[in-house]
Design a protein around this motif. Structure first.
Motif, PDB file in Angstrom:
ATOM      1  N   ARG A  78      -1.009  -2.269  -4.896  1.00  0.00           N
ATOM      2  CA  ARG A  78      -1.014  -3.351  -3.916  1.00  0.00           C
ATOM      3  C   ARG A  78      -1.783  -2.975  -2.641  1.00  0.00           C
ATOM      4  O   ARG A  78      -1.829  -1.832  -2.244  1.00  0.00           O
ATOM      5  CB  ARG A  78       0.421  -3.737  -3.545  1.00  0.00           C
ATOM      6  N   ARG A  79      -2.320  -3.993  -2.028  1.00  0.00           N
ATOM      7  CA  ARG A  79      -3.055  -3.820  -0.774  1.00  0.00           C
ATOM      8  C   ARG A  79      -2.073  -3.714   0.396  1.00  0.00           C
ATOM      9  O   ARG A  79      -1.077  -4.420   0.445  1.00  0.00           O
ATOM     10  CB  ARG A  79      -3.996  -5.006  -0.554  1.00  0.00           C
ATOM     11  N   LEU A  80      -2.369  -2.823   1.330  1.00  0.00           N
ATOM     12  CA  LEU A  80      -1.595  -2.701   2.554  1.00  0.00           C
ATOM     13  C   LEU A  80      -2.549  -2.360   3.688  1.00  0.00           C
ATOM     14  O   LEU A  80      -3.093  -1.262   3.742  1.00  0.00           O
ATOM     15  CB  LEU A  80      -0.522  -1.612   2.431  1.00  0.00           C
TER      16      LEU A  80
ATOM     17  N   THR B 105       5.810  -3.827   3.632  1.00  0.00           N
ATOM     18  CA  THR B 105       6.852  -2.907   3.167  1.00  0.00           C
ATOM     19  C   THR B 105       6.449  -1.465   3.409  1.00  0.00           C
ATOM     20  O   THR B 105       6.425  -0.640   2.514  1.00  0.00           O
ATOM     21  CB  THR B 105       7.142  -3.128   1.677  1.00  0.00           C
TER      22      THR B 105
ATOM     23  N   ALA C  16       7.824  -1.914  -3.166  1.00  0.00           N
ATOM     24  CA  ALA C  16       6.814  -2.722  -3.853  1.00  0.00           C
ATOM     25  C   ALA C  16       5.617  -1.898  -4.313  1.00  0.00           C
ATOM     26  O   ALA C  16       4.839  -2.361  -5.147  1.00  0.00           O
ATOM     27  CB  ALA C  16       6.338  -3.857  -2.930  1.00  0.00           C
ATOM     28  N   PHE C  17       5.460  -0.684  -3.790  1.00  0.00           N
ATOM     29  CA  PHE C  17       4.296   0.138  -4.097  1.00  0.00           C
ATOM     30  C   PHE C  17       4.607   1.270  -5.089  1.00  0.00           C
ATOM     31  O   PHE C  17       3.760   2.109  -5.352  1.00  0.00           O
ATOM     32  CB  PHE C  17       3.728   0.728  -2.803  1.00  0.00           C
TER      33      PHE C  17
ATOM     34  N   GLU D 198      -4.248  -7.754  -4.424  1.00  0.00           N
ATOM     35  CA  GLU D 198      -3.878  -8.209  -3.094  1.00  0.00           C
ATOM     36  C   GLU D 198      -2.364  -8.184  -2.933  1.00  0.00           C
ATOM     37  O   GLU D 198      -1.608  -8.376  -3.874  1.00  0.00           O
ATOM     38  CB  GLU D 198      -4.389  -9.623  -2.840  1.00  0.00           C
ATOM     39  N   SER D 199      -1.927  -7.953  -1.708  1.00  0.00           N
ATOM     40  CA  SER D 199      -0.504  -7.999  -1.386  1.00  0.00           C
ATOM     41  C   SER D 199      -0.365  -8.199   0.103  1.00  0.00           C
ATOM     42  O   SER D 199      -1.082  -7.581   0.886  1.00  0.00           O
ATOM     43  CB  SER D 199       0.210  -6.711  -1.803  1.00  0.00           C
TER      44      SER D 199
ATOM     45  N   ALA E 149      -0.801   2.647  -2.287  1.00  0.00           N
ATOM     46  CA  ALA E 149      -1.332   1.401  -1.751  1.00  0.00           C
ATOM     47  C   ALA E 149      -2.791   1.618  -1.373  1.00  0.00           C
ATOM     48  O   ALA E 149      -3.247   2.752  -1.225  1.00  0.00           O
ATOM     49  CB  ALA E 149      -0.534   0.945  -0.532  1.00  0.00           C
TER      50      ALA E 149
ATOM     51  N   GLU F 157       2.858  -8.096   1.438  1.00  0.00           N
ATOM     52  CA  GLU F 157       4.227  -7.702   1.722  1.00  0.00           C
ATOM     53  C   GLU F 157       4.273  -6.564   2.743  1.00  0.00           C
ATOM     54  O   GLU F 157       3.715  -5.498   2.514  1.00  0.00           O
ATOM     55  CB  GLU F 157       4.920  -7.255   0.433  1.00  0.00           C
TER      56      GLU F 157
END
Length: 241
Positions: free
Chosen positions: A22-24, A225, A36-37, A220-221, A57, A223
């Motif tokens: 996921r993207r962060l 977190t 989430a990662f 993509e993300s 991430a 969130e």
């Protein structure tokens, strides 16, 4: 009449995992990544003990990694001059995800992070990160000394935590827009607990053969977190060796 010896094929050799990463967004600094990662612990299929939690991430500026090791009764043992004998985290990254070659290319990188052994040395020293050359590589990455990893961590009673930010400048070929899938492998080595890997174990040349690595799909993300690390974040590089 004697029977022929049975060859045990590693279960994870039959599969290649393509896992979402996921993207962060955020500043170029280590962060503690949230649930989430998290990546799965596929080494269980090889009978490995699950003693580490790992999370990854990405952002345009680079790659983030969080690792927590627990279940130790002994203190960590780390020496920069003895990477293969030390407790630590091994990251293998191929920014071109070329899984049909057995020798590393200029897009392949090996990063080793130790929970101790930096300034002051010994188990009470600071965490440290280095980028060794990959054995038998066809080409050496031109980014091997181009940038420094950002690293934060702390020792715990039963293990340690490590958080890394690997800037794009140290990952030759990093271009999420053009290459949304990368080769990736993570292995935790521990003198007390053994190995935990994202796939096959150290009985195969996991630290030099890109065909044994898995894939991360950069998705993509939005969130939020992650938790920002404090002032313990520090720069580490091969110069620390």
């Amino acid at each position: 009449m004697s029977s022929a010896p049975v060859t045990q094929i590693p279960r994870n050799l039959l599969f290649r995992y393509r896992l979402p990463c996921r993207r962060l967004e955020g500043k170029a600094e280590p962060v503690r990544l949230g649930e989430a990662f998290r990546l799965p612990v596929t080494g269980r299929f090889e009978g490995q003990r699950a003693f580490a939690d790992w999370r990854v991430a990405w952002c345009d500026a680079g790659l983030r990694v969080s690792v927590t090791v627990s279940g130790k009764s002994a203190s960590v043992w780390c020496k920069l001059g003895q990477l293969m004998d030390s407790d630590g985290v091994h990251l293998l990254i191929d920014t071109r995800a070329t899984h049909d070659v057995h020798r590393a290319t200029r897009y392949c990188h090996w990063i080793v992070a130790l929970p101790a052994g930096g300034a002051g040395g010994g188990p009470l020293g600071q965490p440290v990160c280095t980028t060794p050359k990959i054995n038998r590589a066809k080409e050496e990455s031109p980014a091997i000394n181009r940038a420094k990893a950002l690293l934060a961590g702390k020792l715990r009673k039963d293990g340690y935590e490590l958080d890394l930010f690997l800037p794009a400048a140290m990952l030759n070929g990093w271009s999420p827009a053009e290459q949304p899938s990368i080769g990736f492998f993570i292995a935790i080595a521990d003198r007390e607990l053994g190995w935990q890997t994202l796939g096959v174990g150290p009985e195969l040349p996991i630290l030099e053969d890109p065909s044994l690595w898995q894939s991360l799909r950069l998705v993509e993300s939005a969130e939020p977190t992650a938790t920002k690390k404090g002032p313990s974040a520090r720069r580490n590089s091969d110069a620390a060796r």
